[in-house]
Write a protein that holds these residues in place. Structure first.
Motif, mmCIF file in Angstrom:
data_model
loop_
_atom_site.group_PDB
_atom_site.id
_atom_site.type_symbol
_atom_site.label_atom_id
_atom_site.label_comp_id
_atom_site.label_asym_id
_atom_site.label_seq_id
_atom_site.Cartn_x
_atom_site.Cartn_y
_atom_site.Cartn_z
ATOM 1 N N ASP A 362 0.828 -1.214 0.000
ATOM 2 C CA ASP A 362 0.000 0.000 0.000
ATOM 3 C C ASP A 362 0.857 1.256 0.000
ATOM 4 O OD1 ASP A 362 -2.274 -1.543 -0.008
ATOM 5 O OD2 ASP A 362 -2.563 -1.457 2.178
ATOM 6 N N ASN A 363 1.906 1.275 0.821
ATOM 7 C CA ASN A 363 2.782 2.449 0.863
ATOM 8 C C ASN A 363 3.488 2.681 -0.477
ATOM 9 O OD1 ASN A 363 2.156 3.028 3.519
ATOM 10 N ND2 ASN A 363 3.881 1.876 4.367
ATOM 11 N N MET A 364 3.965 1.606 -1.087
ATOM 12 C CA MET A 364 4.628 1.764 -2.384
ATOM 13 C C MET A 364 3.665 2.285 -3.435
ATOM 14 S SD MET A 364 7.346 -1.370 -2.793
ATOM 15 C CE MET A 364 6.119 -2.647 -2.676
ATOM 16 N N LEU A 365 2.430 1.781 -3.430
ATOM 17 C CA LEU A 365 1.450 2.256 -4.394
ATOM 18 C C LEU A 365 1.104 3.722 -4.163
ATOM 19 C CD1 LEU A 365 -1.000 -0.791 -4.628
ATOM 20 C CD2 LEU A 365 0.632 -0.003 -6.360
ATOM 21 N N ASN A 366 0.937 4.118 -2.897
ATOM 22 C CA ASN A 366 0.606 5.513 -2.598
ATOM 23 C C ASN A 366 1.735 6.459 -3.017
ATOM 24 O OD1 ASN A 366 -1.909 4.853 -1.520
ATOM 25 N ND2 ASN A 366 -1.087 4.551 0.546
ATOM 26 N N ILE A 367 2.988 6.069 -2.705
ATOM 27 C CA ILE A 367 4.126 6.916 -3.085
ATOM 28 C C ILE A 367 4.237 7.018 -4.601
ATOM 29 C CG2 ILE A 367 6.643 7.067 -3.046
ATOM 30 C CD1 ILE A 367 6.570 5.832 -0.247
ATOM 31 N N SER A 368 4.048 5.899 -5.288
ATOM 32 C CA SER A 368 4.135 5.903 -6.746
ATOM 33 C C SER A 368 3.052 6.781 -7.356
ATOM 34 C CB SER A 368 4.018 4.465 -7.270
ATOM 35 O OG SER A 368 4.027 4.438 -8.672
ATOM 36 N N ARG A 369 1.837 6.728 -6.821
ATOM 37 C CA ARG A 369 0.758 7.559 -7.345
ATOM 38 C C ARG A 369 1.009 9.042 -7.099
ATOM 39 N NH1 ARG A 369 -3.878 3.613 -4.815
ATOM 40 N NH2 ARG A 369 -3.800 1.977 -6.456
ATOM 41 N N ILE A 370 1.537 9.362 -5.917
ATOM 42 C CA ILE A 370 1.819 10.771 -5.620
ATOM 43 C C ILE A 370 2.923 11.288 -6.530
ATOM 44 C CG2 ILE A 370 2.707 12.344 -3.871
ATOM 45 C CD1 ILE A 370 1.291 10.651 -1.765
ATOM 46 N N GLU A 371 3.988 10.502 -6.717
ATOM 47 C CA GLU A 371 5.080 10.930 -7.585
ATOM 48 C C GLU A 371 4.626 11.067 -9.037
ATOM 49 O OE1 GLU A 371 8.947 9.087 -5.195
ATOM 50 O OE2 GLU A 371 8.118 8.045 -6.941
ATOM 51 N N ALA A 372 3.742 10.188 -9.473
ATOM 52 C CA ALA A 372 3.260 10.246 -10.853
ATOM 53 C C ALA A 372 2.142 11.260 -11.035
ATOM 54 C CB ALA A 372 2.787 8.864 -11.303
ATOM 55 N N GLY A 373 1.598 11.795 -9.946
ATOM 56 C CA GLY A 373 0.521 12.762 -10.032
ATOM 57 C C GLY A 373 -0.820 12.157 -10.363
ATOM 58 N N THR A 374 -0.969 10.857 -10.124
ATOM 59 C CA THR A 374 -2.233 10.188 -10.448
ATOM 60 C C THR A 374 -3.096 9.925 -9.220
ATOM 61 O OG1 THR A 374 -1.144 8.017 -10.286
ATOM 62 C CG2 THR A 374 -1.203 9.076 -12.459
ATOM 63 N N VAL A 375 -2.622 10.304 -8.038
ATOM 64 C CA VAL A 375 -3.421 10.076 -6.832
ATOM 65 C C VAL A 375 -4.629 11.011 -6.837
ATOM 66 C CG1 VAL A 375 -2.088 11.724 -5.463
ATOM 67 C CG2 VAL A 375 -3.335 9.879 -4.316
ATOM 68 N N ARG A 376 -5.753 10.502 -6.419
ATOM 69 C CA ARG A 376 -6.966 11.309 -6.357
ATOM 70 C C ARG A 376 -6.961 12.137 -5.075
ATOM 71 N NH1 ARG A 376 -11.890 7.293 -8.398
ATOM 72 N NH2 ARG A 376 -11.037 6.909 -10.510
ATOM 73 N N VAL A 377 -7.018 13.436 -5.241
ATOM 74 C CA VAL A 377 -6.960 14.359 -4.101
ATOM 75 C C VAL A 377 -8.269 15.137 -4.055
ATOM 76 C CG1 VAL A 377 -5.732 16.276 -3.040
ATOM 77 C CG2 VAL A 377 -4.466 14.538 -4.327
ATOM 78 N N ASN A 378 -8.918 15.110 -2.903
ATOM 79 C CA ASN A 378 -10.170 15.831 -2.695
ATOM 80 C C ASN A 378 -9.950 16.849 -1.578
ATOM 81 O OD1 ASN A 378 -12.834 16.635 -2.760
ATOM 82 N ND2 ASN A 378 -13.554 14.954 -1.445
ATOM 83 N N LYS A 379 -9.479 18.023 -1.978
ATOM 84 C CA LYS A 379 -9.172 19.054 -0.991
ATOM 85 C C LYS A 379 -10.424 19.852 -0.648
ATOM 86 C CE LYS A 379 -4.283 19.859 -2.089
ATOM 87 N NZ LYS A 379 -3.270 20.877 -2.476
ATOM 88 N N GLU A 380 -10.651 19.987 0.640
ATOM 89 C CA GLU A 380 -11.762 20.775 1.159
ATOM 90 C C GLU A 380 -11.312 21.441 2.451
ATOM 91 O OE1 GLU A 380 -15.002 18.154 1.757
ATOM 92 O OE2 GLU A 380 -15.483 17.938 -0.388
ATOM 93 N N PRO A 381 -11.950 22.531 2.839
ATOM 94 C CA PRO A 381 -11.620 23.131 4.149
ATOM 95 C C PRO A 381 -11.924 22.141 5.269
ATOM 96 C CG PRO A 381 -12.837 24.687 2.786
ATOM 97 C CD PRO A 381 -12.886 23.370 2.061
ATOM 98 N N GLN A 382 -10.881 21.843 6.049
ATOM 99 C CA GLN A 382 -11.000 20.852 7.120
ATOM 100 C C GLN A 382 -10.590 21.488 8.455
ATOM 101 O OE1 GLN A 382 -12.169 17.815 6.616
ATOM 102 N NE2 GLN A 382 -12.097 17.752 4.364
ATOM 103 N N ALA A 383 -11.363 21.164 9.496
ATOM 104 C CA ALA A 383 -10.960 21.556 10.854
ATOM 105 C C ALA A 383 -9.820 20.628 11.260
ATOM 106 C CB ALA A 383 -12.140 21.460 11.818
ATOM 107 N N ILE A 384 -8.592 21.117 11.201
ATOM 108 C CA ILE A 384 -7.421 20.267 11.355
ATOM 109 C C ILE A 384 -7.366 19.628 12.730
ATOM 110 C CG2 ILE A 384 -5.964 22.207 12.070
ATOM 111 C CD1 ILE A 384 -4.968 19.141 9.912
ATOM 112 N N SER A 385 -7.907 20.305 13.744
ATOM 113 C CA SER A 385 -7.878 19.720 15.095
ATOM 114 C C SER A 385 -8.754 18.474 15.174
ATOM 115 C CB SER A 385 -8.335 20.755 16.123
ATOM 116 O OG SER A 385 -9.657 21.192 15.834
ATOM 117 N N VAL A 386 -9.834 18.440 14.375
ATOM 118 C CA VAL A 386 -10.705 17.270 14.365
ATOM 119 C C VAL A 386 -9.980 16.076 13.761
ATOM 120 C CG1 VAL A 386 -12.870 16.333 13.482
ATOM 121 C CG2 VAL A 386 -12.777 18.710 14.260
ATOM 122 N N VAL A 387 -9.221 16.309 12.667
ATOM 123 C CA VAL A 387 -8.483 15.232 12.021
ATOM 124 C C VAL A 387 -7.406 14.700 12.954
ATOM 125 C CG1 VAL A 387 -7.059 14.619 10.032
ATOM 126 C CG2 VAL A 387 -8.955 16.236 9.765
#
Length: 533
Positions: A362-387
């Motif tokens: 899983d870690n290798m796949l996540n790193i590979s996707r991030i480096e290749a720019g293919t990871v799905r990112v859903n950015k939204e305003p988040q209360a960081i303290s809750v996370v």
């Protein structure tokens, strides 16, 4: 009316009213009419020689028509006088009358004077005709009334002027064409030079005498020289790198087939793929130059080495859990686990190894996707303290199992960041998990958040009182598969967790991650993210 241009002797004089109304074409006006457009090469106008002002055409014509035949008149008078006097008077009457001899002598002198004057006037008139021909002011009327002995000369001059005009027109056309060809050739040369200079790879071309024919800007920067001043100089006098200059000279000295070479050359920390090909020389024995192209392959070599290291690390990391799973499966198959407790122990080890293998993949796949720019990112305003609170609650049972003091200092819910909730949660979980794994029993793990409204960011600190990290290993802590050797006995891992955290924080969210550590006192990992305005 014919459009054919008038000949020089057909042109009207400046004082002719017809000429003032319809001026004849001149060299300057012809050059202006035939001048090229703005996008054509400029042809220099021929220099016009202005003749000195000449006499009026009527004066020149009168002097040309003044003939020496007028001398016959006084000579005829003398002859008539002599004959008549001898017939009607006595023979000695001519000597007895005092005025007869002076009169006859005067008439003869007048005849000689007329002959001399006629010759002199014709010479002067012909000079004026030549001057008017040069200035183009000899008109057609004068041409018709010149004496017959001058007309053959003008006819020859007419034919000669026709030939001169034709040749002059041909030469002007050739000059214009040559000027256009020169301009187009220069344009092509500048275009080719611009294309070659735009190439990032250094390029050097030499002739059959090892003299530099061409060098682009990249080569000039590499060898620290001026490209224009290096032309026609020996390659060894310009290129200070002896390996490159010797390689060029040896390729030039070889025949055309052996001159095609490709070698790898290291210049400091930069690696070049040097490709040399023959330039000119069609047959095997002909002399030829060479063109040398140096391509920077440093990044390719570094990527190939990292790829090789990555494959090696992955193989090693995959082999460890697979070997464990295989060994315990074989023990179960062979019946070595006789009681239920032994079989349960083997099952737990197999499950732990399988979980480790799954996390590694899983870690290798996540790193590979991030480096290749293919990871799905859903950015939204988040209360960081809750996370962060969710990550703390997930890891609290692990901390309590090791009897660790688990402390949290979170910011209010009002502070938000633009983030992907799942990715940020995974990054915080990895940091807290590492802090728990490398902290001995009875230690302390602190998760603290600090908001800096002036800088517009929030900082998440995960601190522990664990074994710490040696100073020399700090720069490599975020590399793939890197693990501190002396800390391997405390916990098992894949060496990909911190690299994944760095990718999530910096590459995906544009934040920053920092590390402070001291051996025996613990470590502090910090994540800085921008607040939503």
């Amino acid at each position: 009316m014919s459009d054919k241009p008038l000949k020089p002797w057909q042109m009207a004089t400046p004082d002719d009213p017809v000429a003032r109304e319809n001026p004849a074409p001149t060299i300057e006006s012809s050059a202006t009419t035939d001048a090229p457009q703005a996008d054509q090469p400029t042809v220099e106008k021929p220099t016009v020689v202005t003749a000195p002002p000449s006499r009026p055409a009527s004066d020149v014509l009168a002097r040309l028509q003044f003939q020496g035949a007028w001398a016959v008149l006084p000579l005829g008078l003398v002859l008539v006088g002599v004959i008549g006097w001898s017939r009607f008077f006595a023979a000695d009457a001519m000597t007895s009358v005092w005025w007869v001899r002076p009169a006859f002598t005067g008439l003869i002198g007048c005849a000689l004077g007329i002959i001399v004057l006629s010759h002199w006037m014709r010479r002067q008139a012909l000079r004026d005709v030549a001057s008017q021909l040069q200035s183009g002011s000899l008109n057609a009327d004068m041409h018709r009334h010149v004496p017959a002995d001058v007309k053959p000369f003008l006819a020859l001059l007419d034919r000669h002027m026709h030939v001169v005009e034709d040749k002059s027109s041909e030469l002007m056309d050739e000059m214009r064409q040559l000027q256009v060809d020169v301009t187009m050739s220069e344009t092509r040369r500048l275009r080719q030079k611009a294309v070659i200079d735009s190439i990032r790879d250094p390029i050097v071309a030499t002739d059959s005498y090892d003299q530099i024919l061409m060098m682009n800007k990249a080569a000039a920067r590499l060898f620290e020289c001026d490209a224009e001043q290096s032309l026609r100089k020996n390659v060894k006098d310009v290129i200070a790198d002896p390996q490159i200059s010797d390689l060029i000279c040896s390729a030039r000295a070889a025949d055309a087939r052996a001159a095609d070479r490709r070698v790898e050359h290291e210049r400091g920390e930069v690696v070049y793929d040097v490709h040399i090909k023959p330039l000119g020389g069609g047959s095997q024995g002909d002399q030829h130059g060479v063109v040398c192209v140096m391509r920077d392959v440093t990044q390719e070599r570094t990527a190939a080495r990292k790829k090789s290291d990555f494959v090696s690390h992955v193989a090693h990391e995959l082999r460890t859990p697979l070997s464990s799973i295989r060994a315990y499966v074989e023990m179960l198959v062979d019946g070595e686990a006789e009681d239920e407790a032994s079989r349960r122990e083997y099952y737990d080890i197999i499950q732990t190894s399988a979980d480790r293998l799954g996390r590694l993949i899983d870690n290798m796949l996540n790193i590979s996707r991030i480096e290749a720019g293919t990871v799905r990112v859903n950015k939204e305003p988040q209360a960081i303290s809750v996370v962060v609170k969710e990550a703390v609650d997930i890891m609290r049972p692990n901390a309590e199992a090791k009897q660790l003091k688990f402390v949290e200092h979170l910011t209010p819910v009002m502070y938000q960041v633009e983030a992907d909730r799942d990715l940020i949660l995974q990054a915080v979980l990895n940091l807290i998990s590492n802090a728990i794994k490398y902290t001995p029993e009875g230690g302390e793990v602190v998760v603290q958040m600090t908001a800096d409204e002036n800088k517009g960011r929030v900082v998440i600190d995960v601190a522990d009182t664990g074994v710490g990290i040696p100073e020399e290993d700090l720069p490599r802590m975020f590399e793939k598969f890197f693990r501190v050797e002396q800390n391997n006995k405390f916990a098992k891992g894949t060496g990909l967790g911190l690299n994944l955290v760095k990718r999530i924080v910096e590459d995906v969210h544009g934040g920053q991650i920092a590390l402070r550590s001291e051996v025996g006192k613990g470590s502090t990992f910090s994540i800085a993210l921008l607040l939503v305005k």
